[in-house]
Design a protein around this motif. Sequence first.
Motif, short mmCIF file in Angstrom:
data_model
loop_
_atom_site.label_atom_id
_atom_site.label_comp_id
_atom_site.label_asym_id
_atom_site.label_seq_id
_atom_site.Cartn_x
_atom_site.Cartn_y
_atom_site.Cartn_z
N TYR A 35 -19.12 -48.93 57.03
CA TYR A 35 -19.54 -47.83 56.16
C TYR A 35 -18.99 -46.48 56.64
N ASP A 36 -18.45 -46.44 57.85
CA ASP A 36 -17.83 -45.21 58.35
C ASP A 36 -16.46 -45.01 57.69
N PRO A 37 -15.98 -43.77 57.61
CA PRO A 37 -14.61 -43.56 57.10
C PRO A 37 -13.59 -44.26 57.99
N ALA A 38 -12.50 -44.72 57.40
CA ALA A 38 -11.45 -45.42 58.16
C ALA A 38 -10.80 -44.47 59.17
N GLU A 39 -10.57 -44.99 60.38
CA GLU A 39 -9.90 -44.22 61.42
C GLU A 39 -8.51 -44.77 61.74
N LYS A 40 -8.25 -45.99 61.30
CA LYS A 40 -6.96 -46.63 61.53
C LYS A 40 -6.40 -47.08 60.18
N TYR A 41 -5.11 -47.36 60.15
CA TYR A 41 -4.53 -47.89 58.92
C TYR A 41 -4.78 -49.39 58.80
N LEU A 42 -4.61 -50.11 59.92
CA LEU A 42 -4.71 -51.56 59.88
C LEU A 42 -5.59 -52.08 61.01
N SER A 43 -6.54 -52.94 60.65
CA SER A 43 -7.35 -53.66 61.63
C SER A 43 -7.02 -55.15 61.53
N LEU A 44 -6.81 -55.78 62.68
CA LEU A 44 -6.57 -57.22 62.72
C LEU A 44 -7.75 -57.87 63.42
N ILE A 45 -8.44 -58.76 62.73
CA ILE A 45 -9.63 -59.40 63.27
C ILE A 45 -9.29 -60.84 63.66
N ILE A 46 -9.49 -61.16 64.93
CA ILE A 46 -9.15 -62.49 65.44
C ILE A 46 -10.40 -63.16 65.98
N PRO A 47 -10.92 -64.19 65.30
CA PRO A 47 -12.05 -64.94 65.84
C PRO A 47 -11.57 -65.88 66.93
N ALA A 48 -12.33 -65.98 68.00
CA ALA A 48 -11.88 -66.81 69.12
C ALA A 48 -13.04 -67.60 69.71
N PHE A 49 -12.91 -68.91 69.69
CA PHE A 49 -13.90 -69.78 70.34
C PHE A 49 -13.15 -70.77 71.23
N ASN A 50 -13.29 -70.58 72.53
CA ASN A 50 -12.61 -71.42 73.52
C ASN A 50 -11.09 -71.44 73.26
N GLU A 51 -10.50 -70.24 73.20
CA GLU A 51 -9.08 -70.09 72.92
C GLU A 51 -8.31 -69.57 74.12
N GLU A 52 -8.77 -69.89 75.31
CA GLU A 52 -8.13 -69.41 76.53
C GLU A 52 -6.64 -69.76 76.59
N LEU A 53 -6.27 -70.93 76.10
CA LEU A 53 -4.88 -71.39 76.22
C LEU A 53 -3.99 -70.88 75.08
N ARG A 54 -4.52 -70.82 73.86
CA ARG A 54 -3.68 -70.45 72.72
C ARG A 54 -3.66 -68.95 72.45
N LEU A 55 -4.69 -68.24 72.88
CA LEU A 55 -4.81 -66.82 72.55
C LEU A 55 -3.73 -65.94 73.17
#
Length: 337
Positions: free
Chosen positions: A63-83
């Motif tokens: 709900y806040d005004p945008a501060e960046k142009y692009l946000s990349l959201i990465i969900p991670a569950f037990n991704e130590e090796l691939r992340l």
Amino acid sequence: MEIVIVWTMVELLVALILIVALGFVSAVFFEAHRRRHNNAHVEAPAICEDPKSRKQVTCPSIYDPAEKYLSLIIPAFNEELRLPLALEETMNYLQQRAAKDKSFSYEVVIVDDGSVDGTKRVAYEFVKKYTVDNVRVILLGRNHGKGEAIRKGMLHSRGELLLMLDADGATKVDDVEKLEKKIHAVASEEFKFGDSPASNSDFRISDIPIAAFGSRAHLEEKALASRKWYRNFLMKGFHLVVLLAAGPGIRDTQCGFKMFTRAAARKLFTNIRLKRWCFDVELVFLGNRFRIPMREISVNWSEIPGSKVNLLSIPNMLWELVLMSVGYRSGMWRISS
């Protein structure tokens, strides 16, 4: 006597079927009712930590005004090796783009969905390397599901455009430009009969609800030829169920590469209730309800070893689709605009 026995067995079988059917319907309505406030998700508060002091800090809000142009959201569950590999590729692309275009600003939001391996450690290494302004980590404490992880990332991001992408790097990050261009094109179409973006100094792409879905549908013919017949049968059946549950518009709902304007993310992710298997389908359903323009764009995709989705996932997907259909169509799941 034999006829009586046969009729008795038939009656018992019919009674058993009715009992099972009644039990299933009751379970569906009970579970749908139990999840009616799932869009609040109060049991999984987002926690942001300062990687240096390890103190909790306030997360930004959609709900806040945008501060960046692009946000990349990465969900991670037990991704130590691939992340690590996926993050390095992502950060290299973002830094190169920022170097060429000084107006381009970005953030990467890694949502640790209760990992029990070294995912959190890996994520914080990238925070320290690229600064907390560019890379942030949100901790969910325990595992809630990919849908919840993405939801939390979306609701606590700062971008005008918000992209969800998988931690395995199956889709090349530079395909973000395909989705981005499509959103800008649709935004221009939306202004065709009104104020144009060029003549409106207050125009921001974040103000118009639009969604762009990365798609692997163009790879389907090749996949059909290489997969076992029963896998094709199950996949076709699932696509039909998805069409009936969510409505038309998107052929590949399960590709983990999707972009939303800030306005679209605000509408969709404050209403979504499914946390795990079919949250993507719910996004399409809600997009149709809100009449948000949704476009499907072919992306480059490669299968990465370590996928957590298999044939055993299908019953869970079907269960969630039934819950979604009953929840919304019965009015138990209310949509807030």
